[in-house]
Design an enzyme around this catalytic site. Structure first.
Site, mmCIF file in Angstrom:
data_model
loop_
_atom_site.group_PDB
_atom_site.id
_atom_site.type_symbol
_atom_site.label_atom_id
_atom_site.label_comp_id
_atom_site.label_asym_id
_atom_site.label_seq_id
_atom_site.Cartn_x
_atom_site.Cartn_y
_atom_site.Cartn_z
ATOM 1 N N VAL A 146 -5.591 5.201 5.785
ATOM 2 C CA VAL A 146 -6.412 3.943 5.172
ATOM 3 C C VAL A 146 -5.839 2.719 5.544
ATOM 4 O O VAL A 146 -5.938 1.498 5.026
ATOM 5 C CB VAL A 146 -5.916 4.259 3.513
ATOM 6 C CG1 VAL A 146 -6.527 5.397 3.018
ATOM 7 C CG2 VAL A 146 -4.469 4.224 3.470
ATOM 8 N N ALA A 147 -5.262 2.714 6.958
ATOM 9 C CA ALA A 147 -4.869 1.402 7.507
ATOM 10 C C ALA A 147 -5.913 0.899 8.400
ATOM 11 O O ALA A 147 -6.874 0.283 7.908
ATOM 12 C CB ALA A 147 -3.518 1.874 8.454
ATOM 13 N N ARG A 148 -5.945 1.240 9.850
ATOM 14 C CA ARG A 148 -7.018 0.784 10.570
ATOM 15 C C ARG A 148 -7.147 2.070 11.593
ATOM 16 O O ARG A 148 -6.221 2.573 11.822
ATOM 17 C CB ARG A 148 -6.316 -0.450 11.470
ATOM 18 C CG ARG A 148 -6.518 -1.883 10.558
ATOM 19 C CD ARG A 148 -7.943 -2.142 10.289
ATOM 20 N NE ARG A 148 -8.005 -3.437 9.454
ATOM 21 C CZ ARG A 148 -7.956 -3.463 8.204
ATOM 22 N NH1 ARG A 148 -7.902 -2.500 7.102
ATOM 23 N NH2 ARG A 148 -8.026 -4.757 7.682
ATOM 24 N N GLU A 170 -15.688 1.985 14.549
ATOM 25 C CA GLU A 170 -16.363 1.574 13.094
ATOM 26 C C GLU A 170 -17.339 0.364 13.101
ATOM 27 O O GLU A 170 -17.012 -0.792 13.817
ATOM 28 C CB GLU A 170 -14.947 1.193 12.414
ATOM 29 C CG GLU A 170 -15.561 1.145 10.577
ATOM 30 C CD GLU A 170 -14.097 0.839 9.877
ATOM 31 O OE1 GLU A 170 -14.109 0.022 9.194
ATOM 32 O OE2 GLU A 170 -13.029 1.848 10.256
ATOM 33 N N ASP A 200 -10.397 6.936 5.814
ATOM 34 C CA ASP A 200 -11.121 5.996 5.432
ATOM 35 C C ASP A 200 -11.642 4.939 6.529
ATOM 36 O O ASP A 200 -12.452 4.054 6.428
ATOM 37 C CB ASP A 200 -10.495 5.167 4.240
ATOM 38 C CG ASP A 200 -11.353 4.126 3.639
ATOM 39 O OD1 ASP A 200 -12.546 4.493 3.121
ATOM 40 O OD2 ASP A 200 -11.112 3.055 3.498
ATOM 41 N N HIS A 254 -14.528 3.170 4.998
ATOM 42 C CA HIS A 254 -13.852 1.984 4.833
ATOM 43 C C HIS A 254 -13.976 1.393 3.294
ATOM 44 O O HIS A 254 -14.236 0.256 3.093
ATOM 45 C CB HIS A 254 -14.039 1.018 5.680
ATOM 46 C CG HIS A 254 -12.903 -0.040 5.990
ATOM 47 N ND1 HIS A 254 -12.779 -0.534 7.123
ATOM 48 C CD2 HIS A 254 -11.917 -0.421 5.211
ATOM 49 C CE1 HIS A 254 -11.754 -1.359 7.075
ATOM 50 N NE2 HIS A 254 -11.383 -1.439 5.842
ATOM 51 N N LEU A 258 0.918 -1.316 0.034
ATOM 52 C CA LEU A 258 0.153 -0.128 -0.061
ATOM 53 C C LEU A 258 1.012 1.262 -0.016
ATOM 54 O O LEU A 258 0.719 2.275 -0.824
ATOM 55 C CB LEU A 258 -0.892 0.153 1.152
ATOM 56 C CG LEU A 258 -1.934 -1.077 1.553
ATOM 57 C CD1 LEU A 258 -2.853 -0.894 2.505
ATOM 58 C CD2 LEU A 258 -2.730 -1.320 -0.155
#
Length: 305
Positions: A219-221, A249, A244, A268, A146
């Site tokens: 954009v990971a966690r 979540e 994201d 996400h 990524l």
């Protein structure tokens, strides 16, 4: 007797296409109703990020040899796989799509797109001063696929990507160098895995080390970032962000992130593009063929994830 491979649903069967010779395909969504042949399963593709009944699933498949995920993240599965079972991720499948969203967020914030969209809804014609990505230093925390895909796209816009990973190597800084790197970064992009050492890594001190008006893209966690600390920086106007992934979540209704200023928020969705399923199951098919032929699998997750 045929080798049994278990896929999550009928759509996955369609995406896989014809089974390799000698392979019987069954489907199981992890529910109470177990298909015939499940106990003989050697190769399993679980539902995406579904670890709710993982222990029961492993008990139901005593002959399991391979778990092939269709996601890049493995934090819900790593460390829970029985001895003798190989865990593989989907590294390389979603990198291009995720990197595009990183660029979209950076460009939207640099060019003040959310404000222009708001003006469009108001019927207001007003030019706003903005900025571009040329010559901007972007620290990418996470030097895997990524991160590499993101760096390729950043360079095409004239930006200067700087890699950071757990350990230093040629062209990559170690995470303990971040306090020296953050003050000079125009943006920080998180593409690293969620582990015990990265959970909560982006805390109030980390954010305070970023320069005024810098951008954080995650954009990971979501658990890598302290949500309250980031909210404080966004609400003060000192930092901007593209998220994201968030914590919690999915984001509950009424959560302050929904209305936070200086934020571009997506649910996400970075890897959710039209070709994502086909790309993921092209990898599944290759891995299944390798397993049948007794060849070495790729994307094996082992050691210090």
């Amino acid at each position: 007797m045929s080798l049994v491979a278990c896929l999550p649903d009928a759509n996955a069967v369609d995406l896989l296409g014809p089974a390799p010779d000698g392979v019987e395909i069954i489907t199981w969504d992890g529910g109470a109703e177990r298909p015939a042949g499940l106990a003989r399963t050697e190769f399993w593709v679980p539902q995406v990020e579904d670890a709710s009944s993982l222990d029961d699933a492993f008990e139901a498949m005593p002959n399991l040899k391979v778990v092939q995920l269709t996601s890049a993240g493995v934090e819900d599965v790593a460390g829970r796989v029985p001895d003798g079972v190989t865990l593989c991720d989907a590294r390389g499948v979603h990198g291009t799509a995720v990197a595009e969203l990183v660029l979209l967020m950076l460009l939207a914030l640099q060019r003040r797109l959310p404000e222009f969209l708001a003006q469009q809804q108001q019927g207001r014609w007003e030019s706003l001063g903005a900025d571009d990505l040329r010559d901007k230093r972007v620290v990418i925390v996470g030097a895997g696929d990524l991160g590499e895909q993101t760096a390729v796209r950043l360079r095409s816009f004239g930006a200067d990507p700087v890699f950071v990973a757990h350990s230093a190597r040629d062209g990559v800084h170690a995470t303990d160098e971040l306090p020296d790197l953050l003050p000079d970064a125009d943006a920080v992009v998180l593409t690293l895995p969620l582990t015990s050492s990265t959970e909560g890594m982006v805390d109030a001190d980390f954010l305070a080390g970023m320069r005024d008006h810098a951008i954080l893209v995650n954009v990971a966690r979501g658990k890598i970032v302290d949500t309250d600390a980031l909210l404080a920086e966004l609400q003060s106007g000192r930092l901007r962000a593209g998220l994201d992934v968030v914590e919690p979540e999915p984001l509950p209704q009424g959560h302050p992130l929904w209305r936070a200023p200086n934020l571009v928020l997506t649910p996400h969705a970075a890897g959710n593009v039209a070709a994502s399923g086909a790309r993921a199951f092209a990898l599944v098919r290759e891995q299944l063929q390798r397993h049948v032929a007794g060849e070495q699998l790729i994307n094996v997750v082992d050691g210090d994830y």
